[in-house]
Design an enzyme around this catalytic site. Structure first.
Site, PDB file in Angstrom:
ATOM      1  CB  SER A 129       1.422-115.840   7.201  1.00  0.00           C
ATOM      2  OG  SER A 129       0.064-116.259   7.246  1.00  0.00           O
ATOM      3  CE  LYS A 183       2.145-113.466  10.059  1.00  0.00           C
ATOM      4  NZ  LYS A 183       1.454-113.564  11.338  1.00  0.00           N
ATOM      5  CG  HIS A 186      -1.326-111.833   6.750  1.00  0.00           C
ATOM      6  ND1 HIS A 186      -1.581-112.634   7.856  1.00  0.00           N
ATOM      7  CD2 HIS A 186      -1.418-112.653   5.671  1.00  0.00           C
ATOM      8  CE1 HIS A 186      -1.821-113.868   7.461  1.00  0.00           C
ATOM      9  NE2 HIS A 186      -1.725-113.904   6.141  1.00  0.00           N
ATOM     10  CG  ASN A 187      -1.566-111.838  11.765  1.00  0.00           C
ATOM     11  OD1 ASN A 187      -1.186-112.298  10.694  1.00  0.00           O
ATOM     12  ND2 ASN A 187      -1.047-112.222  12.909  1.00  0.00           N
ATOM     13  CD  GLU A 190      -5.107-115.180  10.311  1.00  0.00           C
ATOM     14  OE1 GLU A 190      -5.213-115.679  11.453  1.00  0.00           O
ATOM     15  OE2 GLU A 190      -4.024-115.096   9.699  1.00  0.00           O
TER      16      GLU A 190
END
Length: 480
Positions: A129, A183, A186-187, A190
């Site tokens: 990232s 991840k 995380h996205n 986001e």
């Protein structure tokens, strides 16, 4: 050049910048791209004075590497990764390491780990990232997969990762698809952060009547306090940018958001694990609604647009304070839901994910880096660990302090007809989460009425189930 320390396959934006980052840290590279022109361009533009060798084929790249070989794949997720592994694996030896740095689905990563393990090859799925800038100067890295690979690659990738207080934003996250799972979440967070900020901007403009310059000033001020984050910072920059004619550039950008799938994967996975990921789900749905541009335009002409006039300027400061509270509290809900999903997945898959480390490795290099992550890490150091961030003493107090303003901001959005699905769904989740006696008793009664599904009673043994003859004499029977 002596044998290379690592091979990089895929010289797009991310692959090229990670390769240069590795080179900056003193590692010798062999690089390959399916398109020879891309390889030649990279070598011509960047290789002078660097220990970087070009490979015209995968066999040549493998031959240029020292053993055990380490190969980083920076190619499009999905079939391209499987096709590349099919070409690479016959060229490799037991003990070699292949790292997938793309946005692969964690299920694919787990499968690839198992398949390559049968050949003695260690496979790592590593979330990356930070975009172009992060890849070049210090990304947040989220590796997981074959644990035997970590000692061999740890120093290398912690060297290129972003640092906070000397601590690298790169830690081992677990077996199988754990790295790509983190991840993915995380996205998803986001997506939620971006939607919350977009809703705040919409309220500033259409409910508070603020100019883009005033909005930019507000975001710059917010970025000095508890909302300090990369996304808050860049939103201020975006709002301040003007087009050639002097008008705000953002007003010339089509309001139709794209997405690459990771937010959808997060929402889908939450359903699979029965975790209420409401805010991120609403952020995904908002992007889907934005894609229906023509339909929205016709609906606005037929039904009408927003309701009411802008808030008087004398009330603007108080409304901005409320909006700041709403944005902060909603952001904490997003993190609480994201970590709840990771905990459910870890339990289901047998992963031992270091949650406190995840918060720390997100403090720099990645898109969701923000001030609150240090506090989140501290929450996971408490004993016992709270079942949710919302039950952590620090965050519980923060939510209570922000609650009144949060409600005012959501009420303002409703009253002015400004869509705020993420802000409002976060508040609904908060209210539902802290409600000791909710409305699901009505649902259970309905399910028993039409389907004889049974229900439990709060005044009896809760392991027992009962059914009422709702259309008959009303008698209750205990189900087997």
């Amino acid at each position: 050049m002596n044998a290379a320390d690592i091979g990089v396959v895929g010289l797009g934006v991310m692959g090229s910048n990670l390769a240069l980052n590795l080179s900056d840290k003193g590692y010798r590279l062999s690089v390959y791209n399916r398109s020879p022109d891309a390889t030649r361009h990279f070598i011509g533009a960047h290789a002078a004075g660097r220990a970087i060798a070009a490979a015209d084929s995968l066999p040549q790249l493998v031959g240029q590497l020292s053993g055990p070989r380490v190969i980083l794949l920076m190619v499009t997720a999905g079939r391209a990764v499987d096709a590349l592994l099919g070409q690479l694996s016959p060229l490799l030896s037991p003990g070699d390491i292949v790292i997938d740095g793309g946005n692969s689905r964690y299920q694919d990563t787990g499968r690839r780990c198992a398949e390559l393990a049968e050949k003695g090859i260690h496979f790592v799925g590593m979330g990356v990232s930070g975009g172009e800038e992060g890849a070049r100067h210090g990304p947040s890295l989220m590796p997981g997969g074959s644990a035997a690979a970590w000692p061999a690659i740890r120093e290398m990738f912690q060297a290129v990762a972003a640092k906070v207080g000397g601590r690298p934003c790169c830690q081992w996250l677990g077996e199988g698809g754990a790295g790509h799972y983190v991840k993915m979440v995380h996205n998803g967070i986001e997506y939620g952060d971006m939607q919350l900020i977009a809703e705040a901007c919409h309220l500033m403009q259409h409910a508070l009547g603020m100019s883009h310059g005033e909005m930019a000033d507000t975001f710059a001020r917010w970025n000095t306090g508890r909302l300090e984050s990369y996304l808050i910072e860049i939103t201020g920059h975006i709002l301040r940018r003007t087009d050639r004619d002097g008008t705000p550039l953002v007003e010339k950008i089509l309001d139709r958001a794209g997405q690459k799938g990771t937010g959808v994967w997060t929402a889908q996975d939450a359903l699979e694990h029965a975790v209420p990921l409401t805010l991120i789900g609403e952020a995904v749905h908002a992007r889907m609604l934005s894609a229906r541009k023509a339909e929205r335009v016709s609906a606005a002409a037929l039904i009408g647009g927003r309701a009411g006039e802008a808030v008087p300027e004398a009330r603007r400061a108080a409304c901005l304070d409320a909006l700041q509270d709403a944005l902060y509290a909603s952001k904490l809900v997003s993190y609480a839901q994201g970590f709840a999903l990771m905990r459910a997945a870890a339990e289901g898959y047998g992963w031992r994910i270091p949650y406190g480390d995840i918060a720390l490795l997100w403090r720099a290099g990645c898109i969701i880096r923000s001030r609150c992550l240090s506090d989140i890490s501290a929450s996971f150091s408490r004993q016992p660990v709270p079942p949710s961030l919302l039950q952590d003493p620090f965050f519980a107090a923060e939510m209570k302090q922000a609650e009144a303003g949060w409600r005012q901001a959501v009420t303002l959005a409703v009253a002015r007809g400004v869509a705020a699905p993420a802000l409002s769904s976060a508040l609904s989740y908060y209210d539902g989460y802290r409600c000791a006696n909710g409305s699901a008793n009505i649902l259970q009664a309905q399910r028993d009425y039409f389907g004889a599904h049974g229900y439990q009673r709060v005044d009896r043994d809760e392991t027992a189930r009962f059914h009422t003859r709702w259309l008959g004499d009303g008698t209750e029977e205990k189900l087997p």
